[in-house]
Enzyme design. Structure first.
Site, PDB file in Angstrom:
ATOM      1  N   GLU A 122       0.814  -1.230   0.000  1.00 12.38           N
ATOM      2  CA  GLU A 122       0.000   0.000   0.000  1.00 12.38           C
ATOM      3  C   GLU A 122       0.844   1.275   0.000  1.00 12.38           C
ATOM      4  O   GLU A 122       0.835   2.030   0.974  1.00 12.38           O
ATOM      5  CB  GLU A 122      -0.938   0.006   1.209  1.00 12.38           C
ATOM      6  CG  GLU A 122      -1.959  -1.099   1.176  1.00 12.38           C
ATOM      7  CD  GLU A 122      -2.840  -1.120   2.413  1.00 12.38           C
ATOM      8  OE1 GLU A 122      -2.475  -0.488   3.419  1.00 12.38           O
ATOM      9  OE2 GLU A 122      -3.887  -1.772   2.377  1.00 12.38           O
ATOM     10  N   GLU A 124      -6.508  -8.170   0.087  1.00 13.09           N
ATOM     11  CA  GLU A 124      -6.845  -8.192   1.516  1.00 13.09           C
ATOM     12  C   GLU A 124      -8.293  -7.786   1.721  1.00 13.09           C
ATOM     13  O   GLU A 124      -8.780  -6.860   1.062  1.00 13.09           O
ATOM     14  CB  GLU A 124      -6.023  -7.153   2.296  1.00 13.09           C
ATOM     15  CG  GLU A 124      -4.563  -7.413   2.419  1.00 13.09           C
ATOM     16  CD  GLU A 124      -3.881  -6.293   3.226  1.00 13.09           C
ATOM     17  OE1 GLU A 124      -4.556  -5.614   4.022  1.00 13.09           O
ATOM     18  OE2 GLU A 124      -2.682  -6.098   3.032  1.00 13.09           O
ATOM     19  N   GLU A 169      -1.472  -4.839  15.612  1.00 14.73           N
ATOM     20  CA  GLU A 169      -2.776  -5.167  15.015  1.00 14.73           C
ATOM     21  C   GLU A 169      -3.456  -6.344  15.716  1.00 14.73           C
ATOM     22  O   GLU A 169      -4.119  -7.160  15.079  1.00 14.73           O
ATOM     23  CB  GLU A 169      -2.615  -5.414  13.520  1.00 14.73           C
ATOM     24  CG  GLU A 169      -2.181  -4.127  12.826  1.00 14.73           C
ATOM     25  CD  GLU A 169      -2.587  -4.031  11.373  1.00 14.73           C
ATOM     26  OE1 GLU A 169      -3.656  -3.459  11.088  1.00 14.73           O
ATOM     27  OE2 GLU A 169      -1.841  -4.538  10.527  1.00 14.73           O
TER      28      GLU A 169
HETATM   29  C1  GAL Z   1      -4.108  -3.040   5.381  1.00  6.10           C
HETATM   30  C2  GAL Z   1      -2.633  -3.384   5.458  1.00  6.10           C
HETATM   31  C3  GAL Z   1      -2.402  -4.577   6.352  1.00  6.10           C
HETATM   32  C4  GAL Z   1      -3.138  -4.447   7.629  1.00  6.10           C
HETATM   33  C5  GAL Z   1      -4.582  -4.226   7.319  1.00  6.10           C
HETATM   34  C6  GAL Z   1      -5.457  -4.201   8.534  1.00  6.10           C
HETATM   35  O1  GAL Z   1      -4.328  -1.781   4.906  1.00  6.10           O
HETATM   36  O2  GAL Z   1      -2.112  -3.656   4.202  1.00  6.10           O
HETATM   37  O3  GAL Z   1      -1.021  -4.700   6.581  1.00  6.10           O
HETATM   38  O4  GAL Z   1      -2.602  -3.386   8.361  1.00  6.10           O
HETATM   39  O5  GAL Z   1      -4.720  -3.037   6.606  1.00  6.10           O
HETATM   40  O6  GAL Z   1      -5.345  -3.086   9.309  1.00  6.10           O
END
Ligand code: GAL
Length: 661
Positions: A154, A307, A355
């Site tokens: 990202e 994702e 996280e």
């Molecule tokens: C995405 C990121 C992941 C994780 C996910 C959940 O934007 O690519 O690494 O952080 O959010 O928060």
């Protein structure tokens, strides 16, 4: 070039997610193997944030642990999407190169301790990124488990440091050619901003009042090119050792500081992440918005959902849950719109660290849980859809998206903070989604001829060429809806003189906007057809166009609010305010009717998504996804790939994938 399509290598659509085994120990890895088999996982994204483990000291690599996991996954039938870890440099790097830490517009230099804290233009960062990408490619480039390269994560971090200033100047010289041209483009004759040498030019750092809008726009363009250059460097380093496809995960629809059309052209497969910001039906609509954007960016090519969360809805300051059944519905919502599978962040919910509270495929509660059962059910469903690999989706209406127009609505000094680019795009998509129509996104400069209807919700900035392209589109028989505050400025953010929008569009729409009149936050105007407008209004002069609804009060009384103009063999519609939802839906329905566009499936009730995927050899599959609480009978029984048998009814909240003739 790449040796095999992802789905050929996987033998079907992808299912899996980010896998961070370094957070766990051996007994858990054993359980992971077993649970991945149960959930039909066939692709794991590995190494996204593993730089500190892969290169514990500058130039000293430790691949032993990654070898173990890549081999283990391979033995377990799981292919690897290997990431370069450059979104999160290790502590040794930032200590050694403090000049590569992010600097905010106000001059604050950030410190180590999170992720994404680097400067893309810092030479030390770019060199270190190339080195680690090269080392990984050399070691794993032809590993039999390897199916995909995942460069970075990202790309989004902006920086305003001195490295950035130097790179920005180089870019500006290239774009403008001379300092005089830059001064002219940025309108520096005002406020004593005239630059006498290149060294005086800076990134748009914190300053007292409005920043120069031309400088702000050019900075976005520069940064976008910088991201593309950084991506290309890693991609070329990888390609020297590996023939597997390369991507970087975008984060659609809202959060990117780059020209996504340009970046998408660089990707072997477009991939993107989706996290909705509202639960329930809104989350499904957001998934569709995301998926239609991702597919369109790649020109309709198959793409990959990199994702999503099993149970994650980011509502500003809290994480809301998804509804039971959403894992399958959202997954199929993406696949229906061209994704070659569905991946999640992350396989196992973290036990510690930043996280811990982001959901996983295996939640803290373990495999005996609703979430893991839904993941397994979804994995089984995806495994039944292998025959769809390579098939594509075609929208019947286009919504126009342009990075310049987006950035133009983010500069300082605009007449209203109510002009929200992203919201306008989402609203147009949502109205079409509600109407059961499949939507493509297109650039205003694209050839739009194949779309009977095009919606331009927020083209505040419109280049001369794009304005001419839209004029040609209408002249050639297209139906175009242009919404308020469009075509006000050219591609240097210079206001259009003589009335808005840009002249070719004025011709196609048969109107001229003489004055803009932004509304107060709570102001609501009543139009002559009983609908209401908020946020914005305009003094429009019909110049050949027919008035369909007019303002009713004040100085705009009897002035056109909504117009239609026959031009060439097409029609140009103009809407000069932000209509209330019901009236906007009615307008969209009317436009669809006039343009001859029907829903994907006639006769379905609202809140049932219908999308069709087409194979080059003529095979077709129809996805039906219900967001209703009662069963919906199907027009005729059909073979459902998910159950492997005939179905005649869509259960409440249920999904079918029908093989159709
Ligand atoms: C995405 C990121 C992941 C994780 C996910 C959940 O934007 O690519 O690494 O952080 O959010 O928060």
């Amino acid at each position: 070039m790449t040796s095999l399509h992802l789905t050929d290598r996987l033998g079907g659509l992808a299912f899996g997610g980010d896998y961070n085994p370094e957070q766990w120990d051996e007994p858990v890895w054993k359980e992971d193997d077993e649970l991945m088999r149960r959930a039909r996982v066939n692709l794991a994204t590995v190494g996204v944030f593993s730089w500190a483990l892969l290169e514990p000291e500058e130039g000293r690599y430790d691949f032993a642990w990654l070898d173990t996991h890549v081999d283990r996954l391979h033995a377990n039938g799981v292919a690897v999407d290997l990431a370069t870890p450059t979104a999160s440099p290790p502590p040794w790097f930032t200590l050694a190169h403090p000049d590569a830490l992010t600097v905010r517009p106000d001059g604050t230099r950030l410190t180590h301790g999170s992720r994404d804290t680097y400067c893309l233009t810092a030479p030390a960062y770019r060199n270190a990124s190339r080195r680690i990408a090269g080392a990984l490619a050399e070691r794993y480039g032809d590993h039999p488990a390897l199916a995909l390269w995942h460069v970075h994560n990202e790309y989004a971090t902006l920086c305003y440091c001195d490295h950035t200033a130097a790179a920005f100047r180089v870019w500006l010289r290239d774009r403008h050619g001379s300092l005089d041209a830059l001064n002219e483009a940025w309108g520096t004759a005002f406020w004593s901003q005239r630059y006498g040498s290149w060294e005086q030019v800076l990134p748009p750092r914190a300053t007292n009042w409005h920043k120069n809008p031309g400088q702000q726009l050019d900075f976005h363009r520069f940064w976008s090119d910088e991201v593309i250059a950084a991506y290309r460097e890693q991609r070329e380093t990888i390609r020297a050792h590996s023939d597997r496809p390369v991507t970087t995960n975008l984060m659609l629809p809202a959060y990117q500081n780059m020209d996504l059309w340009a970046l998408a052209r660089e990707l072997d497969v477009v991939s993107s992440d989706q996290y909705p910001s509202a639960p329930g039906l809104d989350a499904a609509a957001d998934a569709a918005f995301h998926a239609d954007r991702a597919r369109s960016l790649g020109g309709g090519r198959p793409w990959l959902l990199m994702e999503q969360g099993t149970n994650t809805v980011y509502d500003r300051d809290r994480v809301l849950a998804k509804e039971p059944g959403d894992v399958l519905r959202h997954t199929l919502g993406h696949i229906a719109r061209g994704s070659e599978g569905a991946l999640f962040f992350q396989w196992r919910q973290s036990r510690a660290g930043a996280e811990t509270w982001h959901s996983g495929m295996v939640p803290h509660a373990g495999s005996d849980s609703r979430i893991f059962r839904e993941v397994t059910q979804t994995g089984e469903a995806v495994a039944r859809l292998g025959e769809l690999a390579g098939s594509t989706v075609t929208g019947s209406v286009a919504v126009l998206h342009d990075a310049d127009a987006w950035w133009a609505l983010g500069v300082d000094g605009l007449p209203s903070a109510g002009l929200d680019y992203h919201a306008a795009l989402g609203r147009a998509h949502r109205a079409l989604w509600d109407a059961g129509v499949t939507v493509d996104f297109a650039h205003p400069g694209h050839d739009l001829g194949r779309y009977p209807l095009v919606v331009a919700p927020a083209l505040f900035l419109l280049s001369d060429e794009a304005a001419e392209n839209l004029r040609r589109y209408v002249a050639g028989g297209g139906t175009l809806l242009v919404q308020h505050a469009s075509g006000y400025v050219d591609d240097r953010l210079h206001a259009r003189l003589g009335g808005y929008p840009a002249p070719p569009l004025r011709e196609a729409l048969g109107i001229r906007v003489e004055e803009y009149r932004p509304l107060r936050r709570d102001e609501r105007l009543t139009l002559s057809d009983g609908s209401h407008g908020t946020v914005w209004s305009e003094s429009v002069r019909a110049d050949g166009a027919q008035t369909l609804a007019a303002y009713t009060h004040g100085m705009l009384a009897d002035r056109p609010a909504l117009t239609r103009h026959r031009f060439g063999t097409g029609q140009g519609w103009y809407l000069s305010t932000l209509l209330d939802d019901t009236a906007y839906a009615a307008l969209v329905a009317r436009l669809l009717g006039e343009a001859g566009v029907g829903p994907e499936v006639q006769g379905l009730p609202r809140r049932v998504e219908a999308v069709t995927r087409h194979a080059p050899d003529g095979r077709r599959w129809r996805f039906l996804i219900s967001h209703r609480t009662e069963p919906v009978p199907l027009p005729e029984p059909a073979h459902d790939l998910l159950t492997g048998g005939p179905v005649s009814e869509l259960p409440p909240g249920g999904c079918v994938v029908l093989r159709i003739a």
